[in-house]
Design a protein around this motif. Structure first.
Motif, PDB file in Angstrom:
ATOM      1  N   GLY A  88       0.808  -1.211   0.000  1.00  0.00           N
ATOM      2  CA  GLY A  88       0.000   0.000   0.000  1.00  0.00           C
ATOM      3  C   GLY A  88       0.844   1.264   0.000  1.00  0.00           C
ATOM      4  O   GLY A  88       2.026   1.248   0.298  1.00  0.00           O
ATOM      5  N   GLY A  89       0.212   2.359  -0.348  1.00  0.00           N
ATOM      6  CA  GLY A  89       0.870   3.662  -0.347  1.00  0.00           C
ATOM      7  C   GLY A  89      -0.115   4.741   0.022  1.00  0.00           C
ATOM      8  O   GLY A  89      -1.252   4.468   0.435  1.00  0.00           O
ATOM      9  N   VAL A  90       0.291   6.001  -0.145  1.00  0.00           N
ATOM     10  CA  VAL A  90      -0.540   7.132   0.254  1.00  0.00           C
ATOM     11  C   VAL A  90      -1.854   7.153  -0.519  1.00  0.00           C
ATOM     12  O   VAL A  90      -2.915   7.434   0.041  1.00  0.00           O
ATOM     13  CB  VAL A  90       0.229   8.454   0.045  1.00  0.00           C
ATOM     14  CG1 VAL A  90      -0.685   9.647   0.287  1.00  0.00           C
ATOM     15  CG2 VAL A  90       1.432   8.515   0.983  1.00  0.00           C
ATOM     16  N   ALA A  91      -1.796   6.847  -1.817  1.00  0.00           N
ATOM     17  CA  ALA A  91      -3.021   6.888  -2.634  1.00  0.00           C
ATOM     18  C   ALA A  91      -4.047   5.878  -2.127  1.00  0.00           C
ATOM     19  O   ALA A  91      -5.243   6.189  -2.023  1.00  0.00           O
ATOM     20  CB  ALA A  91      -2.673   6.603  -4.095  1.00  0.00           C
ATOM     21  N   GLU A  92      -3.587   4.671  -1.798  1.00  0.00           N
ATOM     22  CA  GLU A  92      -4.520   3.661  -1.304  1.00  0.00           C
ATOM     23  C   GLU A  92      -5.076   4.070   0.057  1.00  0.00           C
ATOM     24  O   GLU A  92      -6.274   3.896   0.328  1.00  0.00           O
ATOM     25  CB  GLU A  92      -3.828   2.301  -1.188  1.00  0.00           C
ATOM     26  CG  GLU A  92      -4.796   1.208  -0.733  1.00  0.00           C
ATOM     27  CD  GLU A  92      -4.114  -0.118  -0.451  1.00  0.00           C
ATOM     28  OE1 GLU A  92      -4.788  -1.012   0.084  1.00  0.00           O
ATOM     29  OE2 GLU A  92      -2.919  -0.244  -0.750  1.00  0.00           O
ATOM     30  N   LEU A  93      -4.220   4.616   0.924  1.00  0.00           N
ATOM     31  CA  LEU A  93      -4.689   5.047   2.242  1.00  0.00           C
ATOM     32  C   LEU A  93      -5.751   6.138   2.106  1.00  0.00           C
ATOM     33  O   LEU A  93      -6.754   6.124   2.817  1.00  0.00           O
ATOM     34  CB  LEU A  93      -3.520   5.552   3.086  1.00  0.00           C
ATOM     35  CG  LEU A  93      -2.530   4.492   3.585  1.00  0.00           C
ATOM     36  CD1 LEU A  93      -1.391   5.153   4.353  1.00  0.00           C
ATOM     37  CD2 LEU A  93      -3.234   3.465   4.480  1.00  0.00           C
ATOM     38  N   LYS A  94      -5.514   7.089   1.210  1.00  0.00           N
ATOM     39  CA  LYS A  94      -6.492   8.170   1.008  1.00  0.00           C
ATOM     40  C   LYS A  94      -7.847   7.597   0.581  1.00  0.00           C
ATOM     41  O   LYS A  94      -8.900   8.033   1.078  1.00  0.00           O
ATOM     42  CB  LYS A  94      -5.985   9.147  -0.054  1.00  0.00           C
ATOM     43  CG  LYS A  94      -6.875  10.372  -0.242  1.00  0.00           C
ATOM     44  CD  LYS A  94      -6.259  11.321  -1.260  1.00  0.00           C
ATOM     45  CE  LYS A  94      -7.110  12.581  -1.389  1.00  0.00           C
ATOM     46  NZ  LYS A  94      -8.506  12.313  -1.769  1.00  0.00           N
ATOM     47  N   LYS A  95      -7.807   6.605  -0.304  1.00  0.00           N
ATOM     48  CA  LYS A  95      -9.052   5.978  -0.750  1.00  0.00           C
ATOM     49  C   LYS A  95      -9.741   5.279   0.421  1.00  0.00           C
ATOM     50  O   LYS A  95     -10.971   5.381   0.593  1.00  0.00           O
ATOM     51  CB  LYS A  95      -8.744   4.974  -1.859  1.00  0.00           C
ATOM     52  CG  LYS A  95      -9.969   4.253  -2.405  1.00  0.00           C
ATOM     53  CD  LYS A  95      -9.574   3.257  -3.482  1.00  0.00           C
ATOM     54  CE  LYS A  95     -10.800   2.488  -3.969  1.00  0.00           C
ATOM     55  NZ  LYS A  95     -10.427   1.450  -4.973  1.00  0.00           N
TER      56      LYS A  95
END
Length: 436
Positions: A88-95
């Motif tokens: 995971g990364g920031v984009a997935e966390l934001k989602k």
């Protein structure tokens, strides 16, 4: 038409590993974590209180961290969302956070389980803070690494750390019994082989069930395996020692003392024995760091740098490639000049602090940010060392009631020989300026 789920390996009828089929369905089914899930366990108390809060699960693999998180969501009626810091990364966390906010508006909370949370960098860890604080998510992070070293202080201050223990022999034995009941057949192992399989699992419940599955696959009708036959089947040797028992402490003690005694060959021998026994390489790496600061210290400041670099190299490379980095650090530390002067000095300073911890430093070295403090003499007479000859004032820094103390006594070895020259020179200047 071809079933796309079959192509992707997701056919609902595809065989599932035994460990997955035996995954506990209730918290009471979880093995080996009675200190958390027993009648008076920490998690049991939290569930009774009706307020779970964010948690960090710290413990070795195969001890039930993921399963317990999933069951806690079930117990508390929270939506369960799982991600991993590896993928995971920031984009997935934001989602995930956006979906949790939408879910919250509709009246349901979210339990977010983050596996390997220590692999997120500091900025990524910080991204959890706002959604933890406003209740958007209840975070459960899982880590095999010490949270004190690997997680942000801000994150730790908002989450409670719960320690998962490696499963003991009794817990592993119960798992095997449960597997036999589920499969409706006994494991084809004699008594000694069964005990060996339990040791091979090394406290990992998932590993124990995987080994059992391998045994069932390999066995012919009416075949019974002894210890040698078991080792041939699974191509794995039982640990030489139990990492929680005497052998573990004997070998790490032997490694430490051979490094201290400047015998790199013996040190490598004990290191190889620990690797061969299945010891956690990061545990060994941490002990080598300790050796660097306790037994080498400032006699060779580079020893700590190399020991830390070995830990990072292993973390980056993994086994077996990373083991060579630890071996290199062991050789360096074993061949470095030895000194425990810093270790002894800190011990003496700690004792002095406990005995005289209430004494006020000299007013000359205290700042005076207010008029009252200036009138009280704070900062009066302070000599700025950079403005003095040799950039050394020789002034007193000790509480007046205690007087100057001598705690650090470097030996005439390695880099500390140079440090001793500096200290002797400053003491000479101190005497001259005091007498002048």
């Amino acid at each position: 038409m071809t079933n796309l789920f079959t192509v992707a390996g997701l056919d609902k009828d595809a065989p599932r590993p035994l460990a997955d089929r035996l995954r506990p369905r209730t918290l009471s089914d979880v093995a080996g974590q009675d200190h958390l899930l027993g009648e008076m366990g920490a998690l049991t108390r939290l569930i009774r209180s009706g307020s779970l809060g964010s948690l960090i699960f710290w413990g070795p693999p195969g001890t039930g961290k993921t399963t317990v998180a999933r069951l806690l969501a079930q117990e508390t009626k929270l939506a369960f969302v799982q991600t991993s810091a590896i993928f995971g990364g920031v984009a997935e966390l934001k989602k995930i956070f956006d979906e949790a906010r939408a879910r919250r508006i509709s009246g349901q909370g979210t339990l977010l389980f983050v596996d390997e949370i220590h692999r997120f960098n500091r900025a990524q860890q910080d991204s959890f803070l706002p959604v933890m604080e406003d209740g958007t998510i209840t975070l459960i992070g899982a880590t095999t690494e010490n949270p004190s070293f690997e997680l942000n202080a801000a994150l730790l201050s908002r989450a409670r750390v719960l320690t998962f223990r490696a499963l003991d022999d009794e817990a592993i034995a119960k798992l095997l019994q449960r597997a036999e009941a589920h499969e409706d057949k006994p494991l084809p192992l004699d008594e000694n082989a069964r005990a060996t399989l339990i040791r091979m699992a090394d406290g990992d419940g998932r590993a124990a069930l995987t080994l059992a599955e391998e045994v069932w696959r390999a066995a012919k009708p009416d075949e019974m395996f002894d210890t040698a036959g078991l080792s041939d089947i699974v191509q794995r040797r039982a640990p030489i020692y139990d990492k929680a028992q005497e052998g573990h402490y004997n070998l790490i003690s032997a490694l430490h003392k051979t490094v201290r005694g400047s015998d790199p060959d013996a040190a490598l021998y004990y290191l190889a024995r620990m690797f061969d026994a299945g010891e956690d390489p990061l545990f060994i790496a941490r002990r080598v760091v300790r050796m660097a600061v306790e037994d080498i210290g400032l006699a060779d400041p580079q020893a700590l740098v190399i020991a830390n670099a070995a830990k990072e190299a292993y973390d980056f490379l993994g086994s077996p490639e990373g083991e060579l980095a630890i071996a290199q650090a062991v050789i360096y530390c074993a061949t470095a000049p030895k000194s425990n002067a810093a270790y002894r000095a800190f011990g003496a300073a700690s004792r002095l602090a406990r005995e005289h911890g209430s004494l006020m430093p000299p007013k000359t070295i205290l700042n005076a940010p207010t008029k009252l403090m200036r009138e009280e003499g704070y900062g009066e007479g302070y000599a700025y060392d950079h403005d003095q000859p040799d950039a050394f004032s020789g002034q007193n820094f000790w509480p007046d009631a205690l007087g100057r103390q001598k705690l650090y006594n470097p030996p005439e070895r390695g880099f500390e020989r140079e440090i001793k020259k500096r200290l002797d020179w400053w003491e000479k200047l101190r005497r001259e300026r005091r007498d002048s």
